[in-house]
Enzyme design. Structure first.
Site, PDB file in Angstrom:
ATOM      1  N   SER A 108       0.814  -1.214   0.000  1.00 41.87           N
ATOM      2  CA  SER A 108       0.000   0.000   0.000  1.00 41.87           C
ATOM      3  C   SER A 108       0.847   1.264   0.000  1.00 41.87           C
ATOM      4  CB  SER A 108      -0.920   0.000   1.227  1.00 41.87           C
ATOM      5  OG  SER A 108      -0.171  -0.193   2.407  1.00 41.87           O
ATOM      6  N   HIS A 139      -2.449  -3.168  -6.059  1.00 48.41           N
ATOM      7  CA  HIS A 139      -2.940  -2.814  -4.729  1.00 48.41           C
ATOM      8  C   HIS A 139      -4.457  -2.893  -4.642  1.00 48.41           C
ATOM      9  CE1 HIS A 139      -3.563   0.426  -1.437  1.00 48.41           C
ATOM     10  NE2 HIS A 139      -3.494  -0.773  -0.896  1.00 48.41           N
ATOM     11  N   GLU A 148      -5.497  -0.358  -7.478  1.00 47.88           N
ATOM     12  CA  GLU A 148      -4.460   0.540  -7.973  1.00 47.88           C
ATOM     13  C   GLU A 148      -3.407  -0.273  -8.722  1.00 47.88           C
ATOM     14  OE1 GLU A 148      -3.929   4.419  -5.171  1.00 47.88           O
ATOM     15  OE2 GLU A 148      -3.250   2.549  -4.288  1.00 47.88           O
ATOM     16  N   ASN A 199      -3.788   5.914  -0.417  1.00 46.90           N
ATOM     17  CA  ASN A 199      -3.197   6.079   0.909  1.00 46.90           C
ATOM     18  C   ASN A 199      -2.408   7.370   1.053  1.00 46.90           C
ATOM     19  OD1 ASN A 199      -4.229   3.806   2.232  1.00 46.90           O
ATOM     20  ND2 ASN A 199      -2.749   2.479   1.234  1.00 46.90           N
TER      21      ASN A 199
END
Length: 291
Positions: free
Chosen positions: A119, A140, A152, A190
């Site tokens: 992440s 991800h 992602e 994130n």
């Protein structure tokens, strides 16, 4: 390239969810973990989550049975090397991930694509520890994997176009949506989400609000489905801290300094739901704020 068999390294919350969605999409899945108990627990969680989908009419009982039959497990990491696509979903520590890829490399099939569910960690740096940086990407998934729509896709500096196109096709077959992100610390989701959580912890740390008032304010004032501290407990406070450290180290900006209270909770072993205590205490019938 056609992907038929997928290897997943790590049978925790993310790895089990990834195995779940791939098996439902018709892929053969080989799930690896260092613990037999971990593998058994993962299969039980997958079974339970699929049964929930059956009860809600999202899949049939026959579809569930066929998907479960496509999941196999192994305690031997090198067994994973004989798959078309490897998805590393181990703990969010770079040294652990590097060691996994270094152990796999001598046993890989020539065409195998390597990916990491990290992440926050540099894809380029992870890829450099392998023999195939051109066939290495960040892959991800969001938590919980069976529910969340986004994946992602992060290209390292050497990732080639065929690898990217192959994974785009995989995401489409999973029925999810891909977002392409550049290889910078924490990528897109994130990079935005975890600093917000960190700021919520600072708000608690500085006494601006209590756990309950902070979470209620974001739920009712910003229409968030879950308060930031509740979400931190769901993600895992250790994971939140690891991501903030990656941001702070990688971007050298003081705005990414982890809140001392977040550090204290992690040092206490209060990591959220997985340890039954974080910003909430989950040991009773109803979660109770710890501050």
């Amino acid at each position: 390239m056609e992907i038929r068999k997928v290897g997943v390294v790590g049978a925790g919350q993310m790895g089990s969810g990834i195995a779940h969605v791939f098996s439902l999409a018709g892929y053969d899945v080989l799930l690896n973990d260092i613990s037999a108990d971990g593998l058994s627990r993962a299969l039980s969680i997958i079974d339970r989550n699929m049964e929930r989908q059956v009860s809600r009419g999202k899949i049939s009982a026959e579809t569930k049975a066929a998907a479960l039959a496509r999941i196999h497990t192994t305690l031997t990491l090198t067994d994973i090397a004989k798959t078309d696509l490897v998805i590393e979903a181990a703990t969010e520590r770079e040294t652990v991930k590097q060691a996994i890829f270094e152990d796999l490399v001598p046993h890989l099939l020539p065409h195998t694509i390597l990916t990491s569910n990290t992440s926050s960690i540099s894809i380029t740096r992870l890829a450099s520890r392998t023999d195939r940086p051109e066939r290495f990407m960040g892959f991800h998934f969001m938590n919980p994997v069976p529910v969340m729509q986004l994946v992602e896709l992060i290209r390292g500096i050497a990732t080639d176009e065929p690898t990217y196109r192959t994974l785009l096709g995989v995401v489409e077959r999973l029925g999810k949506t891909a977002a392409s992100a550049e290889d910078f610390p924490a990528f897109i989701v994130n990079r935005i989400l975890v600093p917000m959580i960190n700021e919520a912890v600072y708000t608690l740390y500085e006494g601006v609000g209590s756990v309950k008032s902070i979470d209620e304010s974001l739920k009712l004032g910003a229409n968030h489905p879950m308060g930031p501290l509740e979400l931190a407990d769901f993600i895992g406070l250790d994971t939140c801290l690891a991501i903030m450290n990656v941001l702070h180290d990688g971007l050298a900006d003081t705005k990414y300094r982890p809140c001392p209270l977040l550090v204290k909770y992690v040092e206490a072993g209060w990591l959220g739901r997985k340890t039954d205590r974080g910003f909430y205490d989950y040991r009773g019938e109803v979660p109770v704020p710890t501050r």
